[in-house]
Scaffold this motif. Structure first.
Motif, PDB file in Angstrom:
ATOM      1  N   LEU A  39       1.022  -1.343   0.182  1.00 31.82           N
ATOM      2  CA  LEU A  39      -0.133   0.341   0.077  1.00 31.82           C
ATOM      3  C   LEU A  39       0.627   0.821  -0.078  1.00 31.82           C
ATOM      4  N   LYS A  40       1.888   1.226   0.513  1.00 30.92           N
ATOM      5  CA  LYS A  40       2.991   2.352   0.962  1.00 30.92           C
ATOM      6  C   LYS A  40       3.572   2.709  -0.484  1.00 30.92           C
ATOM      7  N   SER A  41       3.692   2.115  -1.106  1.00 31.93           N
ATOM      8  CA  SER A  41       4.336   1.961  -2.139  1.00 31.93           C
ATOM      9  C   SER A  41       3.217   2.448  -4.022  1.00 31.93           C
ATOM     10  N   GLY A  85     -12.640   8.808  -3.750  1.00 31.92           N
ATOM     11  CA  GLY A  85     -13.235   7.739  -4.141  1.00 31.92           C
ATOM     12  C   GLY A  85     -12.926   6.895  -5.050  1.00 31.92           C
ATOM     13  N   GLN A  86     -13.836   7.601  -6.332  1.00 34.65           N
ATOM     14  CA  GLN A  86     -13.581   6.981  -7.398  1.00 34.65           C
ATOM     15  C   GLN A  86     -12.297   6.200  -8.358  1.00 34.65           C
ATOM     16  N   GLY A  87     -11.105   6.858  -7.854  1.00 33.58           N
ATOM     17  CA  GLY A  87      -9.608   6.417  -8.184  1.00 33.58           C
ATOM     18  C   GLY A  87      -9.345   5.227  -7.398  1.00 33.58           C
ATOM     19  N   VAL A  88      -9.908   5.580  -5.956  1.00 37.39           N
ATOM     20  CA  VAL A  88      -9.681   4.447  -4.936  1.00 37.39           C
ATOM     21  C   VAL A  88     -10.365   2.722  -5.538  1.00 37.39           C
ATOM     22  N   LEU A 181     -15.159  -2.308   0.571  1.00 40.81           N
ATOM     23  CA  LEU A 181     -15.265  -1.787   2.233  1.00 40.81           C
ATOM     24  C   LEU A 181     -14.871  -3.101   2.794  1.00 40.81           C
ATOM     25  N   LYS A 182     -14.849  -4.656   2.666  1.00 41.88           N
ATOM     26  CA  LYS A 182     -13.894  -5.316   3.545  1.00 41.88           C
ATOM     27  C   LYS A 182     -12.572  -5.515   3.052  1.00 41.88           C
ATOM     28  N   SER A 183     -12.298  -5.003   1.823  1.00 42.50           N
ATOM     29  CA  SER A 183     -11.082  -5.350   0.726  1.00 42.50           C
ATOM     30  C   SER A 183      -9.510  -4.805   1.909  1.00 42.50           C
ATOM     31  N   LYS A 184      -8.383  -5.631   1.336  1.00 38.59           N
ATOM     32  CA  LYS A 184      -7.266  -5.010   2.184  1.00 38.59           C
ATOM     33  C   LYS A 184      -6.520  -3.568   1.910  1.00 38.59           C
ATOM     34  N   SER A 185      -6.738  -3.552   0.807  1.00 39.34           N
ATOM     35  CA  SER A 185      -6.739  -2.057  -0.002  1.00 39.34           C
ATOM     36  C   SER A 185      -7.762  -1.055   0.810  1.00 39.34           C
ATOM     37  N   TYR A 186      -8.970  -1.104   0.756  1.00 41.50           N
ATOM     38  CA  TYR A 186      -9.788   0.175   1.796  1.00 41.50           C
ATOM     39  C   TYR A 186      -9.500   0.193   2.953  1.00 41.50           C
ATOM     40  N   LEU A 187      -9.380  -0.979   3.619  1.00 37.23           N
ATOM     41  CA  LEU A 187      -9.259  -1.027   5.182  1.00 37.23           C
ATOM     42  C   LEU A 187      -6.995  -0.537   5.631  1.00 37.23           C
ATOM     43  N   LEU A 189      -5.828   1.408   3.460  1.00 38.00           N
ATOM     44  CA  LEU A 189      -6.306   3.231   3.559  1.00 38.00           C
ATOM     45  C   LEU A 189      -6.289   3.760   5.121  1.00 38.00           C
ATOM     46  N   LEU A 190      -8.250   3.057   5.690  1.00 40.66           N
ATOM     47  CA  LEU A 190      -8.862   3.675   6.423  1.00 40.66           C
ATOM     48  C   LEU A 190      -7.659   3.818   7.337  1.00 40.66           C
ATOM     49  N   ASN A 191      -7.376   2.573   7.218  1.00 44.99           N
ATOM     50  CA  ASN A 191      -6.287   2.605   8.861  1.00 44.99           C
ATOM     51  C   ASN A 191      -5.261   3.282   9.191  1.00 44.99           C
ATOM     52  N   GLN A 192      -4.008   3.500   8.018  1.00 44.26           N
ATOM     53  CA  GLN A 192      -3.644   4.672   8.134  1.00 44.26           C
ATOM     54  C   GLN A 192      -4.170   6.139   7.669  1.00 44.26           C
ATOM     55  N   LEU A 193      -4.753   6.531   7.083  1.00 42.02           N
ATOM     56  CA  LEU A 193      -5.262   7.746   7.677  1.00 42.02           C
ATOM     57  C   LEU A 193      -5.642   8.366   8.625  1.00 42.02           C
ATOM     58  N   GLN A 194      -6.616   6.994   9.414  1.00 44.28           N
ATOM     59  CA  GLN A 194      -6.855   6.763  11.066  1.00 44.28           C
ATOM     60  C   GLN A 194      -5.708   7.371  12.070  1.00 44.28           C
ATOM     61  N   THR A 195      -4.558   6.664  11.935  1.00 47.26           N
ATOM     62  CA  THR A 195      -3.503   6.863  12.037  1.00 47.26           C
ATOM     63  C   THR A 195      -2.660   8.245  11.819  1.00 47.26           C
ATOM     64  N   ASN A 196      -2.653   8.501  11.183  1.00 47.84           N
ATOM     65  CA  ASN A 196      -2.063   9.908  11.009  1.00 47.84           C
ATOM     66  C   ASN A 196      -2.799  11.300  11.243  1.00 47.84           C
ATOM     67  N   THR A 197      -3.708  10.605  11.599  1.00 52.28           N
ATOM     68  CA  THR A 197      -4.870  11.614  11.978  1.00 52.28           C
ATOM     69  C   THR A 197      -4.692  12.138  14.036  1.00 52.28           C
ATOM     70  N   SER A 198      -4.772  10.720  14.121  1.00 48.35           N
ATOM     71  CA  SER A 198      -3.848  10.910  15.846  1.00 48.35           C
ATOM     72  C   SER A 198      -2.463  11.082  16.670  1.00 48.35           C
TER      73      SER A 198
END
Length: 199
Positions: A39-41, A85-88, A181-187, A189-198
């Motif tokens: 995901l990072k790359s 969202g369209q892109g992802v 919504l259950k995919s690793k790509s979505y989860l 991305l969400l996790n990374q954004l939440q980590t950066n936010t915190s």
């Protein structure tokens, strides 16, 4: 609030061109297996990396926040209303070999905004690319709808593809969207954004 800045500029403007090429190669060659793994790359190719402080001059930068990504899970409509969202979602559909669905849906959205004198040319292109029985990116609609859409495309109006577009939307909503919504790509991305936010 920390977040990622999405730009609609060409990816080659970003630093780390080599990383982008490598990540693109991984997505295209290995498809499903490595889509969520690196995901990072993958994100480096889509966005300027947050730690490097890269900012582009584009006024069309879009800040992607955890809140927006959470909203994508509320409905397919909210996901598709977001450029990011369209892109992802498109990348996810590529991993499932079904990107023709979102491409057709987006082509129909663009078609509806077309000036009347250009409808005929666009209708012909959409029909040839997505609808006809030997189309390269053939969408999954039944024979009757394919025939009805073909007739409407011959004498095009702004609503010529509405029924087929609705069918494809429902197909994505019931099939691909729940898996997204259950995919690793979505989860991830969400996790990374939440980590950066915190932080």
């Amino acid at each position: 609030m920390p977040g990622f800045f999405f730009s609609h500029n060409n990816m080659t403007e970003l630093n780390g061109k080599e990383d982008c090429k490598l990540a693109e190669g991984k997505v295209h060659k290995k498809k499903q297996k490595t889509f969520g793994a690196d995901l990072k790359s993958y994100l480096k190719c889509m966005v300027p990396h947050i730690e490097s402080g890269i900012k582009t001059s584009s006024s069309r930068n879009v800040m992607l926040s955890a809140e927006e990504v959470i909203q994508w899970s509320q409905s397919l409509e909210k996901l598709l209303a977001s450029q990011s969202g369209q892109g992802v979602f498109r990348e996810f559909l590529k991993s499932e070999y079904s990107e023709e669905n979102i491409e057709f849906w987006l082509a129909c959205e663009d078609y509806k905004k077309t000036k009347s004198d250009r409808l005929h040319g666009k209708a012909e292109r959409i029909y040839e690319e997505f609808v006809q029985s030997d189309a390269i990116k053939q969408i999954n609609i039944d024979y009757q709808m394919r025939e009805a859409t073909a007739k409407k495309a011959q004498d095009p109006t702004h609503s010529s593809f509405d029924e087929a577009q609705k069918t494809v939307y429902v197909l994505m909503e019931r099939d691909s969207y729940p898996r997204f919504l259950k995919s690793k790509s979505y989860l991830n991305l969400l996790n990374q954004l939440q980590t950066n936010t915190s932080k």
